[in-house]
Design a protein around this motif. Sequence first.
Motif, PDB file in Angstrom:
ATOM      1  N   GLY A  59     -24.648   5.624  14.053  1.00 32.01           N
ATOM      2  CA  GLY A  59     -23.947   3.861  13.599  1.00 32.01           C
ATOM      3  C   GLY A  59     -23.202   3.041  13.629  1.00 32.01           C
ATOM      4  O   GLY A  59     -21.909   2.543  12.713  1.00 32.01           O
ATOM      5  N   CYS A  76     -30.750   3.512  14.806  1.00 31.41           N
ATOM      6  CA  CYS A  76     -30.233   5.175  14.005  1.00 31.41           C
ATOM      7  C   CYS A  76     -29.844   5.386  13.122  1.00 31.41           C
ATOM      8  O   CYS A  76     -29.838   6.359  12.337  1.00 31.41           O
ATOM      9  CB  CYS A  76     -29.459   5.606  15.244  1.00 31.41           C
ATOM     10  SG  CYS A  76     -27.583   4.264  14.785  1.00 31.41           S
ATOM     11  N   ARG A  77     -30.168   4.129  12.093  1.00 30.82           N
ATOM     12  CA  ARG A  77     -29.725   4.112  11.078  1.00 30.82           C
ATOM     13  C   ARG A  77     -30.640   4.154   9.851  1.00 30.82           C
ATOM     14  O   ARG A  77     -30.574   3.938   8.795  1.00 30.82           O
ATOM     15  CB  ARG A  77     -28.483   3.465  10.211  1.00 30.82           C
ATOM     16  CG  ARG A  77     -26.806   3.561  11.182  1.00 30.82           C
ATOM     17  CD  ARG A  77     -26.534   5.115  10.843  1.00 30.82           C
ATOM     18  NE  ARG A  77     -26.261   5.493   9.826  1.00 30.82           N
ATOM     19  CZ  ARG A  77     -26.279   6.265   9.379  1.00 30.82           C
ATOM     20  NH1 ARG A  77     -25.774   7.973  10.495  1.00 30.82           N
ATOM     21  NH2 ARG A  77     -25.613   6.852   8.323  1.00 30.82           N
TER      22      ARG A  77
END
Length: 240
Positions: A59, A76-77
């Motif tokens: 992030g 990704c988060r």
Amino acid sequence: MPEPLHVKVFRFNPENDVAPTFDHFQVPVFDNMAILDVVMHIQNYLDRSLSFRFSCRIGMCGSCAMYVNGRARLACRTQVSSLKTRAITIMPLPNFPIIRDLVVDMEPFFDKWKKIRPYYVPKKEIDRPVTVQPDSNEREFIDDMLDCISCGCCYSACSMVATHKDYLGPAALNRAYTLIADKRDAIRVDRLKAVDRSYGVWRCHTQFNCAEVCPKNIVPTRSIQNLKRRCVLKKFGVFK
Ligand code: SF4
Ligand code: FES
């Protein structure tokens, strides 16, 4: 075995395709799985031609932003479990030209940043770096606005960007505000002039779409409102 994810992925290669299509994949689910793991599984095991961007996986770089189940998010988060569904639709960020599949062209976004000169310009009479104390009011006031990772989520969610291609957009204006609020900056007044126009701060309709999607919890609308206030102060000769 838990039910797999049913993933619908936007596909488009402007070199070969006349129009975009969607591909469907079944992806096995595991604990703490993020959307980035989903697209990586597809690329590693199901279709190596799928294109997407990522780098840091924590992030910080902002490169993995995608439009997932109707909202701009960092892949990704974003935990799969947070979506509360096995049906996932992944598309490129809206409001950006598409290079291929989930990869968008960030150039129009960064062109807007260039227009506000997104770097600090020291005053000539200052011959050494001047520090701003971390606990000073001046620093605390802009603290959360400094966390921008240039992911473009706010830009993709902004209805004014969607309808007015010259609008500077929330991220560039948020950056401009952090510099205009810095009294050490030599070109604050010029910066304010650059945003005090119809395709600058006055194009914002205060809809807060940008704030809703920002993965860093920045509220660009608030920065833009602060800029509008300073533009008015400038008209009355109070902003220096
Ligand atoms: Fe991303 Fe938030 Fe910066 Fe917009 S303000 S580019 S959403 S980090
Ligand atoms: Fe860097 Fe997601 S890979 S923010």
